[in-house]
Each structure stands twice: as structure tokens, then as C-alpha cells.
Design a protein around this motif. Structure first.
Motif, PDB file in Angstrom:
ATOM      1  N   ILE A  65      -7.437 -18.302  15.824  1.00  0.00           N
ATOM      2  CA  ILE A  65      -8.145 -19.215  14.917  1.00  0.00           C
ATOM      3  C   ILE A  65      -9.256 -18.486  14.182  1.00  0.00           C
ATOM      4  O   ILE A  65      -9.431 -18.637  12.968  1.00  0.00           O
ATOM      5  N   ILE A  68      -7.780 -16.275  11.456  1.00  0.00           N
ATOM      6  CA  ILE A  68      -7.310 -17.050  10.307  1.00  0.00           C
ATOM      7  C   ILE A  68      -8.491 -17.543   9.477  1.00  0.00           C
ATOM      8  O   ILE A  68      -8.520 -17.406   8.247  1.00  0.00           O
ATOM      9  N   VAL A  69      -9.490 -18.116  10.147  1.00  0.00           N
ATOM     10  CA  VAL A  69     -10.622 -18.703   9.430  1.00  0.00           C
ATOM     11  C   VAL A  69     -11.402 -17.636   8.668  1.00  0.00           C
ATOM     12  O   VAL A  69     -11.724 -17.800   7.487  1.00  0.00           O
ATOM     13  N   GLN A  99      -5.814 -23.108   9.478  1.00  0.00           N
ATOM     14  CA  GLN A  99      -5.885 -22.841  10.914  1.00  0.00           C
ATOM     15  C   GLN A  99      -5.324 -23.985  11.758  1.00  0.00           C
ATOM     16  O   GLN A  99      -5.141 -23.843  12.971  1.00  0.00           O
ATOM     17  N   CYS A 103      -4.414 -24.688  15.665  1.00  0.00           N
ATOM     18  CA  CYS A 103      -5.331 -25.649  16.269  1.00  0.00           C
ATOM     19  C   CYS A 103      -4.615 -26.876  16.829  1.00  0.00           C
ATOM     20  O   CYS A 103      -4.932 -27.336  17.930  1.00  0.00           O
TER      21      CYS A 103
END
Length: 301
Positions: A65, A68-69, A99, A103
Motif C-alpha cells: 500500500i 502504491i500510494v 491502492q 486495501c
């Protein structure tokens, strides 16, 4: 930095477990009267380890995550060209939306594990051994759609939630200033990060309640809700509009310290690696991902 995030999980996950239990408990036969009663009941009935059920899932997903963020937010800011508060919002929203691929399944497994063995110190029959086993069993029984249960509500929560998260932090750091030589820089970063986390959760919390209920639905083979609209309709009819605040106290208690530490740590580490040449600009541009709503890494948390 890894140890900081690990410490945040140890401190923050119990609050998330309490939040989920309060969000999805049966109003006809409630087990918990509120946040602190929920804490006490879980420790008394399930031991302190009951507060850490489902922690494996967000810990496994954190690295993906964050990658990606950071990647999406940074690239989006470069495409937009100008570092403005609204561009921070759009870049954060784009990062939040993408994300969700990681998630949503992560939070599905977390929620199912947190609900497993409610009120039991030793579960007589465990449906899932761990988070991976949970996802594997759901996939075997329901396929790809089952693993992505709650994806729409996750998107609705994470897209504006991350936008508000980055926007709030950017506005606060611009207002407070964060010069490298400022003796109050770290307290300012902590305050900005904590308030950004609270703002993010407040902006999308009702959606998080519905997401938790949908992801917990179906345990034991019985589905209570047929759709998002049906979940909203049934929840409001039985519990009124205050249903959308269930677990909010626990969420806010977790949001400030976890996000304050996350923003301050990531900002200071990036400033260190980039050098002080960027000065205050680094403080405004260097921004982290949300721990596990969700947890959040939402606002998750």
C-alpha cells in the motif's frame, strides 16, 4: 522507519478491533455498551490477544500500500505540475483509489479475523486459521467477487478520504510553517499529521461503517444485506442515523497519535535523505500513506 510503523500497529490495532466490533454488533443483542466497555470485555473474555485479531493482514499489506500510494501520489503531482492544496487533494484521491486493489481484500480478511471467536477465550471452532487462509477460503467459496467484497464502499471511502488527508496536511504545514531550523518543527509536524488523520476519518466515516458491515456479512453462510443500499436502509431503520457514528470514538483516539507519528517520521526521513536544500518545501510535499483504515493504513484508521 519500519520500527515506527510496527509500533503503530501494536498501539493502533486494538482500537481498530474495537471499532469494527462496535460497528457490526447486533443491535438487538448488543455485547458492548461503548468503546471502553468493549475494550474491557474483549480483554476479559478473549485475553489481550483478542485485541490483536486480524493484525497479520494489514502488516502484510502495508509495504504494498505504501509503495502504491507514494508512487501514484508523486507521479500525479508531477503530472499536475504545481504544488497547490487542490492538486494535493487530487493526487491523494488518485492514490487512494488505486491502492484499494490491495486495501479491500486486506481489510476483508482483517474484519473477518477480528469478528472470529467473539466473546470466546478459546474458540471451539475456528473458521479461519489466519488472514491468508481466510482469503483462500473466501476465494474458494465465492471466487474473485468474494475476495473483493466491499470494493465499492472502499473506493467511496478511500478516494475522498486520501484527498482530504493530503489536503489537510498540506494546508496545515503551509499555515504553521516547518522550516528545518525551527525548534518547534517536530511538534508542528505531529500536530498537522494528527489533525489530517482526524479530518480524513471524519470526512468518510459513515461509509466505513457500511463497509465493515458488508465485509462482516455472510460469516456462517447467512447474508443479511443484498446491496449497499439495502445495508444503509436496514441500518438506519433499526438504529437511526446515529448508526453512522458507531466506533467513532475508538477511531479518533487511534487516528491522532498514529497519523501524527506517521507523517512526522516519513517527512523527517525524506528530509534527511534529500538534504536540507529543499527546506520547507520538503515538509509540504513529503507525505505518507494511511495505516490500515485503513488503517487504516483510513482513514483507515
Amino acid at each position: 522507519m519500519f520500527y515506527t510503523f510496527f509500533a503503530q500497529f501494536l498501539v493502533g490495532h486494538p482500537f481498530d478491533t474495537v471499532k469494527v466490533r462496535l460497528q457490526v454488533q447486533n443491535i438487538d443483542k448488543p455485547l458492548y455498551r461503548g468503546t471502553f466497555h468493549c475494550f474491557q470485555s474483549i480483554i476479559r473474555q478473549e485475553s489481550v490477544f483478542g485485541l490483536y485479531k486480524g493484525i497479520g493482514s494489514p502488516m502484510m499489506g502495508l509495504t504494498f500500500i505504501n509503495a502504491i500510494v507514494f508512487g501514484v501520489q508523486g507521479n500525479t503531482m508531477r503530472l499536475l505540475g504545481h504544488d497547490t492544496p487542490m492538486n494535493q487533494f487530487f493526487a491523494g484521491a488518485a492514490a487512494g483509489a488505486i491502492q484499494c486493489v490491495i486495501c479491500c481484500p486486506m481489510e476483508l480478511a482483517k474484519t473477518r479475523m477480528q469478528m472470529q471467536g467473539t466473546g470466546e477465550k478459546k474458540s471451539s471452532r475456528k473458521l479461519y486459521k489466519n488472514s491468508l487462509d481466510c482469503l483462500a477460503r473466501i476465494y474458494k467459496r465465492e471466487g474473485v467477487w468474494g475476495v473483493n467484497r466491499g470494493m465499492v464502499t472502499t473506493l467511496i471511502r478511500e478516494t475522498p478520504g486520501f484527498g482530504v488527508y493530503f489536503l489537510s496536511y498540506d494546508v496545515l504545514t503551509r499555515s504553521l510553517g516547518c522550516e528545518p531550523n525551527d525548534r518547534y518543527m517536530i511538534p508542528k509536524l505531529l500536530f498537522a499529521g494528527g489533525m489530517a488523520g482526524i479530518a480524513s476519518w471524519l470526512s468518510t466515516y459513515p461509509v466505513d461503517v457500511i463497509k465493515s458491515r458488508l465485509q462482516a456479512d455472510g460469516v456462517g453462510g447467512v447474508n443479511q444485506y443484498s446491496s449497499i443500499a439495502d445495508c444503509v436502509r436496514q441500518s438506519v431503520r433499526k438504529e437511526g442515523y446515529m448508526v453512522f457514528t458507531r466506533g467513532l470514538t475508538s477511531t479518533l483516539l487511534r487516528a491522532f497519535p498514529v497519523n501524527a507519528a506517521t507523517f512526522a517520521t516519513v517527512t523527517l526521513v525524506l528530509m534527511y535523505y534529500r538534504g536540507e536544500q529543499g527546506g520547507a518545501q520538503d515538509c509540504e510535499q513529503a507525505q505518507p500513506a494511511k495505516p490500515s483504515h485503513a488503517s487504516q493504513i483510513q482513514p483507515q484508521a
